[in-house]
Design an enzyme around this catalytic site. Structure first.
Site, PDB file in Angstrom:
ATOM      1  N   SER A  85       0.793  -1.231   0.000  1.00 40.13           N
ATOM      2  CA  SER A  85       0.000   0.000   0.000  1.00 40.13           C
ATOM      3  C   SER A  85       0.819   1.271   0.000  1.00 40.13           C
ATOM      4  CB  SER A  85      -0.922   0.005   1.205  1.00 40.13           C
ATOM      5  OG  SER A  85      -0.164  -0.020   2.397  1.00 40.13           O
ATOM      6  N   HIS A  97      -5.198  -4.410  -1.374  1.00 37.38           N
ATOM      7  CA  HIS A  97      -5.087  -3.363  -2.411  1.00 37.38           C
ATOM      8  C   HIS A  97      -5.101  -3.932  -3.821  1.00 37.38           C
ATOM      9  CE1 HIS A  97      -4.306  -0.035   0.377  1.00 37.38           C
ATOM     10  NE2 HIS A  97      -3.817  -1.001   1.140  1.00 37.38           N
ATOM     11  N   LYS A 109     -12.025  -1.189   0.322  1.00 38.17           N
ATOM     12  CA  LYS A 109     -11.339  -0.511  -0.790  1.00 38.17           C
ATOM     13  C   LYS A 109     -12.123  -0.746  -2.088  1.00 38.17           C
ATOM     14  CE  LYS A 109      -7.222  -1.029   1.972  1.00 38.17           C
ATOM     15  NZ  LYS A 109      -7.486   0.184   2.769  1.00 38.17           N
TER      16      LYS A 109
HETATM   17  N1  PMP Z   1      -4.288  -5.110   4.963  1.00 38.38           N
HETATM   18  C1  PMP Z   1      -3.712  -4.121   4.249  1.00 38.38           C
HETATM   19  C2  PMP Z   1      -2.539  -4.444   3.380  1.00 38.38           C
HETATM   20  C3  PMP Z   1      -4.202  -2.826   4.331  1.00 38.38           C
HETATM   21  O1  PMP Z   1      -3.628  -1.829   3.645  1.00 38.38           O
HETATM   22  C4  PMP Z   1      -5.329  -2.562   5.150  1.00 38.38           C
HETATM   23  C5  PMP Z   1      -5.956  -1.191   5.281  1.00 38.38           C
HETATM   24  N2  PMP Z   1      -5.287  -0.148   4.848  1.00 38.38           N
HETATM   25  C6  PMP Z   1      -5.875  -3.609   5.876  1.00 38.38           C
HETATM   26  C7  PMP Z   1      -5.344  -4.869   5.750  1.00 38.38           C
HETATM   27  C8  PMP Z   1      -7.030  -3.389   6.805  1.00 38.38           C
HETATM   28  O2  PMP Z   1      -8.197  -3.210   6.110  1.00 38.38           O
HETATM   29  P1  PMP Z   1      -9.493  -2.540   6.776  1.00 38.38           P
HETATM   30  O3  PMP Z   1      -9.486  -1.113   6.394  1.00 38.38           O
HETATM   31  O4  PMP Z   1     -10.621  -3.291   6.183  1.00 38.38           O
HETATM   32  O5  PMP Z   1      -9.398  -2.745   8.249  1.00 38.38           O
END
Ligand code: PMP
Length: 416
Positions: free
Chosen positions: A185, A213, A244
């Protein structure tokens, strides 16, 4: 002494961040009007930092499905699945997810964060060994804290380093569990999944891939990097989020392994938190149906990512290693990054400021993400604004723009 004294350093950092007049960690939107447009302080901004990859947050079918379910089933479940029971929507969404991935089972969690926490901490017991990429998301690190397994970090995206570290265990008992991500990310780079899958096979390890992502973004059917890299058969567990590409909130894990369902009574972040409201489940299901029927959104977001990446590269910015819908611009230092971010907001472009410790190699980044609904004009507008601020702050020099102007003059075109 105040109980908050331990946060003094964070307080100082926050004060520094707020010097531009806007704390980047506390942006207040007056209104979000569409997946690409919002208002901050009464001013219109183009949204380039939302991870709303397919732009489905305002999709008419998703909204309708949510509204109808809200009226029919109420606002919330008011408890966990093990206490308050499973609603029909939870079960059918799990079926739909399993079918989407072509796997036997799926489990829905209340967030993606909890999906990682629940899956990893439950799978990795006392005698097991967790191998995580050094640049893993906070939810993976936090899952490790909750697990009683041995935690071993391998160098980011380095399958050889992973193999070496697994090899060092020699004959020690316990499962080897590798955790990696699809698209990372922060820099928008992807894991070398073929090499990692080969290590998994050679060492008899288990493999978990977090596609937060990359779901809906990569792969012909939108199943993520596992599909794009053709390693789905090697991946034991896919983790993902609804927050997302699916435009809502929630998380999931899917697997082909028999016995997976035991996690429903072993994963504490699944057991001891309220399940998703039926209306959210309905919007997620509608969004997933849309992806299943129509691959055009995934294709569009990939094209948009390429356009933003190419434009910023041509302008002379240092970027992450690969074009993807996450495009990270590397800043020379933290102060420049903060000023740059604020000046962009003033220019009507909202994106994310990413600073250590959330970033790899302590980099200061301007992290942008495109979605399928951005038009070419909006992307070009963002490139132009980022280039203007970049030149103003000396992050890029004027040469590439000058070259473009000269080329345009030769061709008798308007010079932007
Ligand atoms: N895994 C990754 C790689 C993320 O980037 C994120 C959120 N940015 C999450 C898990 C967590 O997702 P959530 O927003 O649904 O809690």
């Amino acid at each position: 002494m105040s109980i908050f004294a331990k946060f003094e350093d964070i307080q100082k950092t926050l004060a520094g961040l707020s010097q531009t007049g806007q704390n980047p960690l506390d942006v207040r939107f007056d209104e979000i009007r569409s997946p690409v447009e919002g208002f901050v302080g009464g001013r219109r901004v183009l949204l380039f930092g939302t991870s709303n990859y397919l732009g489905l947050t305002f999709d008419a079918d998703c909204i309708e499905a949510g509204v109808q379910m809200l009226r029919r089933s109420g606002t919330g479940t008011t408890g966990s699945r093990i206490a308050n029971g499973t609603y029909a929507g939870h079960a059918s969404l799990e079926q739909q997810l399993a079918q989407f991935y072509g796997k036997r089972s799926a489990m829905v969690f209340s967030t993606g964060y909890q999906a990682n926490l629940g899956l990893i901490s439950a799978l990795a017991g006392r005698d097991d060994h967790l191998f995580i990429d050094a640049d893993s998301h906070a939810s993976i690190y936090d899952a490790c804290r909750l697990s009683s397994a041995e935690i071993i970090r391998f160098r980011h995206n380095d399958a050889d380093d992973l193999a070496r570290r697994i090899g060092r265990l020699k004959d020690r008992p316990g499962c080897r569990i590798i955790v990696t991500e699809g698209i990372y990310s922060m820099l928008g780079d992807t894991a070398p999944l073929r090499e990692i899958a080969a290590v998994k096979r050679e060492t008899g390890s288990y493999l978990i891939v977090d596609e937060a992502h990359s779901m809906g973004v990569l792969g012909a059917r939108g199943r993520g990097l596992c599909e794009a890299a053709d390693v789905e058969a090697d991946v034991d567990f896919v983790v993902g989020t609804f927050s997302k590409s699916l435009g809502a909130v929630g998380g999931f894990a899917v697997s082909d392994l028999e016995g997976f369902d035991i996690l429903r009574v072993a994963a504490r972040p699944y057991m001891f938190t309220a399940s998703l409201p039926p209306s959210i489940v309905a919007t997620v299901s509608a969004a997933l149906t849309r992806i299943q029927r129509d691959g055009s959104l995934g294709a569009r977001v990939r094209t948009n990512g390429q356009r933003l990446y190419d434009g910023l590269k041509k302008a002379g910015f240092a970027l992450g290693p690969q074009p993807n819908p996450v495009v990270a611009v590397k800043m020379p230092d933290r102060d420049t990054a903060v000023t740059f971010w604020k000046q962009l907001l003033d220019e009507g472009i909202y994106l994310n400021l990413a600073l250590p410790p959330a970033t790899p190699a302590s980099m200061a980044l301007l992290r942008s993400s495109v979605n399928a609904l951005h038009t070419d004009e909006q992307i070009d507008c963002a490139i132009a604004a980022i280039s203007r601020v970049g030149m103003r702050l000396g992050v890029i020099n004027a040469a590439p723009a000058k070259q473009r102007a000269e080329r345009a003059e030769k061709l008798a075109l308007p010079a932007e």
